[in-house]
Design a protein around this motif. Structure first.
Motif, PDB file in Angstrom:
ATOM      1  N   ILE A 248      -4.452  11.852   9.756  1.00 12.09           N
ATOM      2  CA  ILE A 248      -4.878  13.078  10.440  1.00 12.09           C
ATOM      3  C   ILE A 248      -5.895  13.827   9.589  1.00 12.09           C
ATOM      4  N   GLN A 249      -5.665  13.873   8.280  1.00 16.63           N
ATOM      5  CA  GLN A 249      -6.584  14.557   7.374  1.00 16.63           C
ATOM      6  C   GLN A 249      -7.967  13.899   7.397  1.00 16.63           C
ATOM      7  N   VAL A 250      -8.010  12.587   7.419  1.00 18.76           N
ATOM      8  CA  VAL A 250      -9.296  11.875   7.499  1.00 18.76           C
ATOM      9  C   VAL A 250      -9.968  12.156   8.843  1.00 18.76           C
ATOM     10  N   TYR A 251      -9.180  12.197   9.900  1.00 15.86           N
ATOM     11  CA  TYR A 251      -9.720  12.510  11.230  1.00 15.86           C
ATOM     12  C   TYR A 251     -10.330  13.920  11.259  1.00 15.86           C
ATOM     13  N   ILE A 252      -9.637  14.872  10.652  1.00 15.81           N
ATOM     14  CA  ILE A 252     -10.150  16.248  10.606  1.00 15.81           C
ATOM     15  C   ILE A 252     -11.464  16.299   9.821  1.00 15.81           C
TER      16      ILE A 252
ATOM     17  N   VAL B  94       3.396  18.454  -0.419  1.00 20.77           N
ATOM     18  CA  VAL B  94       4.807  18.763  -0.168  1.00 20.77           C
ATOM     19  C   VAL B  94       5.570  17.490   0.184  1.00 20.77           C
ATOM     20  N   PHE B  95       4.952  16.594   0.946  1.00 18.18           N
ATOM     21  CA  PHE B  95       5.592  15.322   1.285  1.00 18.18           C
ATOM     22  C   PHE B  95       5.941  14.531   0.026  1.00 18.18           C
ATOM     23  N   LEU B  96       5.077  14.600  -0.974  1.00 18.45           N
ATOM     24  CA  LEU B  96       5.304  13.852  -2.209  1.00 18.45           C
ATOM     25  C   LEU B  96       6.487  14.410  -2.989  1.00 18.45           C
ATOM     26  N   LEU B  97       6.623  15.718  -2.988  1.00 24.53           N
ATOM     27  CA  LEU B  97       7.781  16.325  -3.641  1.00 24.53           C
ATOM     28  C   LEU B  97       9.068  15.917  -2.931  1.00 24.53           C
ATOM     29  N   VAL B  98       9.046  15.931  -1.603  1.00 28.01           N
ATOM     30  CA  VAL B  98      10.209  15.516  -0.813  1.00 28.01           C
ATOM     31  C   VAL B  98      10.543  14.051  -1.109  1.00 28.01           C
ATOM     32  N   LEU B  99       9.535  13.183  -1.147  1.00 25.31           N
ATOM     33  CA  LEU B  99       9.767  11.769  -1.438  1.00 25.31           C
ATOM     34  C   LEU B  99      10.386  11.579  -2.825  1.00 25.31           C
ATOM     35  N   PHE B 100       9.884  12.309  -3.784  1.00 23.58           N
ATOM     36  CA  PHE B 100      10.374  12.184  -5.155  1.00 23.58           C
ATOM     37  C   PHE B 100      11.849  12.588  -5.243  1.00 23.58           C
ATOM     38  N   VAL B 101      12.202  13.702  -4.619  1.00 16.63           N
ATOM     39  CA  VAL B 101      13.594  14.171  -4.632  1.00 16.63           C
ATOM     40  C   VAL B 101      14.497  13.184  -3.888  1.00 16.63           C
ATOM     41  N   LEU B 102      14.052  12.723  -2.717  1.00 16.76           N
ATOM     42  CA  LEU B 102      14.859  11.780  -1.938  1.00 16.76           C
ATOM     43  C   LEU B 102      15.065  10.452  -2.671  1.00 16.76           C
ATOM     44  N   ALA B 103      14.095  10.049  -3.481  1.00 18.87           N
ATOM     45  CA  ALA B 103      14.237   8.806  -4.248  1.00 18.87           C
ATOM     46  C   ALA B 103      15.394   8.914  -5.236  1.00 18.87           C
TER      47      ALA B 103
ATOM     48  N   TRP C  87      -3.893   3.877   1.275  1.00 29.28           N
ATOM     49  CA  TRP C  87      -3.378   2.548   0.943  1.00 29.28           C
ATOM     50  C   TRP C  87      -2.027   2.655   0.237  1.00 29.28           C
ATOM     51  N   LEU C  88      -1.920   3.536  -0.752  1.00 30.41           N
ATOM     52  CA  LEU C  88      -0.658   3.691  -1.473  1.00 30.41           C
ATOM     53  C   LEU C  88       0.438   4.290  -0.591  1.00 30.41           C
ATOM     54  N   SER C  89       0.059   5.158   0.333  1.00 30.34           N
ATOM     55  CA  SER C  89       1.071   5.713   1.236  1.00 30.34           C
ATOM     56  C   SER C  89       1.604   4.645   2.189  1.00 30.34           C
ATOM     57  N   THR C  90       0.750   3.707   2.603  1.00 36.50           N
ATOM     58  CA  THR C  90       1.251   2.607   3.441  1.00 36.50           C
ATOM     59  C   THR C  90       2.150   1.671   2.632  1.00 36.50           C
TER      60      THR C  90
ATOM     61  N   LEU D 231      12.204   7.026   4.205  1.00 34.17           N
ATOM     62  CA  LEU D 231      11.357   6.257   5.125  1.00 34.17           C
ATOM     63  C   LEU D 231      10.619   7.193   6.074  1.00 34.17           C
ATOM     64  N   GLY D 232      11.326   8.142   6.659  1.00 34.62           N
ATOM     65  CA  GLY D 232      10.686   9.088   7.583  1.00 34.62           C
ATOM     66  C   GLY D 232       9.611   9.920   6.913  1.00 34.62           C
ATOM     67  N   ALA D 233       9.892  10.407   5.711  1.00 33.94           N
ATOM     68  CA  ALA D 233       8.899  11.218   4.992  1.00 33.94           C
ATOM     69  C   ALA D 233       7.685  10.391   4.604  1.00 33.94           C
ATOM     70  N   SER D 234       7.896   9.126   4.256  1.00 34.38           N
ATOM     71  CA  SER D 234       6.745   8.281   3.900  1.00 34.38           C
ATOM     72  C   SER D 234       5.883   7.990   5.129  1.00 34.38           C
ATOM     73  N   ILE D 235       6.508   7.826   6.285  1.00 33.88           N
ATOM     74  CA  ILE D 235       5.741   7.637   7.528  1.00 33.88           C
ATOM     75  C   ILE D 235       4.954   8.897   7.850  1.00 33.88           C
ATOM     76  N   LEU D 236       5.598  10.054   7.702  1.00 34.64           N
ATOM     77  CA  LEU D 236       4.902  11.323   7.958  1.00 34.64           C
ATOM     78  C   LEU D 236       3.740  11.520   6.991  1.00 34.64           C
ATOM     79  N   LEU D 237       3.917  11.138   5.734  1.00 39.40           N
ATOM     80  CA  LEU D 237       2.825  11.239   4.763  1.00 39.40           C
ATOM     81  C   LEU D 237       1.649  10.374   5.191  1.00 39.40           C
ATOM     82  N   THR D 238       1.911   9.138   5.558  1.00 35.38           N
ATOM     83  CA  THR D 238       0.840   8.221   5.962  1.00 35.38           C
ATOM     84  C   THR D 238       0.127   8.735   7.206  1.00 35.38           C
ATOM     85  N   ALA D 239       0.885   9.202   8.182  1.00 36.83           N
ATOM     86  CA  ALA D 239       0.275   9.763   9.398  1.00 36.83           C
ATOM     87  C   ALA D 239      -0.541  11.007   9.067  1.00 36.83           C
TER      88      ALA D 239
END
Length: 158
Positions: free
Chosen positions: A55-59, A83-92, A139-142, A43-51
């Motif tokens: 941030i990337q769009v803002y930049i 990197v967030f996606l790799l972390v999410l995959f392993v945590l799943a 959208w998919l990250s949310t 859950l935390g990693a998915s929130i960080l990915l979405t945020a």
């Protein structure tokens, strides 16, 4: 709790020793705490990915509307996001989460390849896919956050 342990032990055949039963119970408790920890981390990693996608769009917006020198920041930050996606995959897998939690990071990872492939195609129809793909990634990250939240709350928050 003692009743549960007593019932657990009384249901076992008498050939299993008491210490073996205790070890089995300890392993189950360790496993369930590992699964719970991985679910919360997912859950935390998915929130960080979405945020981070926001941030990337803002930049990118800063590079377009404020200072073109921000493109280098946009590129550098974009290289960190997978990197967030790799972390999410392993945590799943560690959290023994349902297939949707394993599939969403893979789909988003594929979209990151599309994102990297369209990044330097300015002035073309292929380049125009870049911002649209960013919206799909967001959208998919949310959706990933929503599924992770449901998983955490379905277990009673514990």
């Amino acid at each position: 709790m003692f009743t549960r342990i007593f019932n657990h032990f009384s249901a076992k055949p008498s050939t299993v020793t008491y210490s073996a039963r205790i070890d089995e119970t300890n392993e189950q408790n360790t496993s369930s705490s590992r699964v719970r920890w991985a679910t919360y981390c997912y859950l935390g990693a998915s929130i960080l990915l979405t945020a981070s996608v926001l941030i990337q769009v803002y930049i990118a917006g800063m590079a377009v509307f404020v200072d073109p020198a921000r493109w280098s920041t946009h590129v550098s930050f974009g290289n960190i996001l997978p990197v967030f996606l790799l972390v999410l995959f392993v945590l799943a897998f560690v959290g023994r989460l349902p297939h949707i939690h394993k599939g969403l990071p893979v789909v988003i990872f594929v979209l990151f390849f599309v994102q990297f492939g369209t990044a330097h195609r300015f002035g073309s129809l292929v380049g125009a896919i870049h911002p649209v793909n960013a919206v799909v990634i967001f959208w998919l990250s949310t959706i990933t956050v929503q599924h992770a939240w449901r998983e955490v709350t379905a277990n009673g928050g514990s």
